[in-house]
Design a protein around this motif. Sequence first.
Motif, PDB file in Angstrom:
ATOM      1  N   VAL A  61       0.857  -1.187   0.000  1.00  0.00           N
ATOM      2  CA  VAL A  61       0.000   0.000   0.000  1.00  0.00           C
ATOM      3  C   VAL A  61       0.892   1.236   0.000  1.00  0.00           C
ATOM      4  O   VAL A  61       1.896   1.274   0.710  1.00  0.00           O
ATOM      5  CB  VAL A  61      -0.923   0.025   1.245  1.00  0.00           C
ATOM      6  N   THR A  62       0.524   2.226  -0.794  1.00  0.00           N
ATOM      7  CA  THR A  62       1.287   3.471  -0.822  1.00  0.00           C
ATOM      8  C   THR A  62       0.374   4.654  -0.506  1.00  0.00           C
ATOM      9  O   THR A  62      -0.849   4.549  -0.614  1.00  0.00           O
ATOM     10  CB  THR A  62       1.943   3.704  -2.204  1.00  0.00           C
ATOM     11  N   ILE A  63       0.985   5.744  -0.120  1.00  0.00           N
ATOM     12  CA  ILE A  63       0.259   6.989   0.097  1.00  0.00           C
ATOM     13  C   ILE A  63       0.130   7.669  -1.263  1.00  0.00           C
ATOM     14  O   ILE A  63       1.118   7.890  -1.950  1.00  0.00           O
ATOM     15  CB  ILE A  63       1.012   7.890   1.095  1.00  0.00           C
ATOM     16  N   THR A  64      -1.110   7.973  -1.646  1.00  0.00           N
ATOM     17  CA  THR A  64      -1.329   8.609  -2.947  1.00  0.00           C
ATOM     18  C   THR A  64      -1.442  10.121  -2.829  1.00  0.00           C
ATOM     19  O   THR A  64      -1.058  10.845  -3.750  1.00  0.00           O
ATOM     20  CB  THR A  64      -2.583   8.048  -3.631  1.00  0.00           C
ATOM     21  N   SER A  65      -1.993  10.615  -1.729  1.00  0.00           N
ATOM     22  CA  SER A  65      -2.092  12.058  -1.501  1.00  0.00           C
ATOM     23  C   SER A  65      -2.469  12.302  -0.048  1.00  0.00           C
ATOM     24  O   SER A  65      -2.837  11.370   0.675  1.00  0.00           O
ATOM     25  CB  SER A  65      -3.121  12.699  -2.432  1.00  0.00           C
ATOM     26  N   PHE A  66      -2.385  13.565   0.359  1.00  0.00           N
ATOM     27  CA  PHE A  66      -2.808  13.935   1.707  1.00  0.00           C
ATOM     28  C   PHE A  66      -3.177  15.409   1.714  1.00  0.00           C
ATOM     29  O   PHE A  66      -2.748  16.174   0.853  1.00  0.00           O
ATOM     30  CB  PHE A  66      -1.729  13.613   2.749  1.00  0.00           C
ATOM     31  N   ARG A  67      -4.024  15.784   2.675  1.00  0.00           N
ATOM     32  CA  ARG A  67      -4.448  17.173   2.778  1.00  0.00           C
ATOM     33  C   ARG A  67      -4.752  17.524   4.220  1.00  0.00           C
ATOM     34  O   ARG A  67      -4.994  16.636   5.044  1.00  0.00           O
ATOM     35  CB  ARG A  67      -5.669  17.455   1.908  1.00  0.00           C
ATOM     36  N   SER A  68      -4.744  18.808   4.524  1.00  0.00           N
ATOM     37  CA  SER A  68      -5.070  19.229   5.886  1.00  0.00           C
ATOM     38  C   SER A  68      -6.548  18.937   6.142  1.00  0.00           C
ATOM     39  O   SER A  68      -7.376  18.914   5.220  1.00  0.00           O
ATOM     40  CB  SER A  68      -4.761  20.710   6.082  1.00  0.00           C
ATOM     41  N   TYR A  69      -6.859  18.694   7.403  1.00  0.00           N
ATOM     42  CA  TYR A  69      -8.223  18.298   7.766  1.00  0.00           C
ATOM     43  C   TYR A  69      -8.456  18.704   9.217  1.00  0.00           C
ATOM     44  O   TYR A  69      -7.494  18.927   9.972  1.00  0.00           O
ATOM     45  CB  TYR A  69      -8.370  16.777   7.608  1.00  0.00           C
TER      46      TYR A  69
END
Length: 103
Positions: A42-50
């Motif tokens: 599994v890889t990280i595809t994106s991230f955002r503040s939340y």
Amino acid sequence: MAIFKFRIYDYHDKQVIEDGGVSFTPFGEFATFYLAIETAEVTITSFRSYVLFDSEDLPHECTKVYLSDGSFVFATNKFDTFEKNFTEVYTLLFTPDSSKEGL
């Protein structure tokens, strides 16, 4: 094989063993846990503040992290800290070891 580990918010289940088996009841609040990602799977595809809100409507800044299996988790770190760890640790897991070049 490479492991990337970070803390996440998730619900915790209360497990009760009864005569008929085990029952699971989620707690009403988020708890913090460690998540270890095997980067070959599994890889990280994106991230955002939340922002998550607790039962008293108090905000908790975090980072929503999207994974290649279609799921997402809430990292306990704020965006800037998660981005720093992503850049300085996670991305290096995919970089060939330059000290072995030419062997």
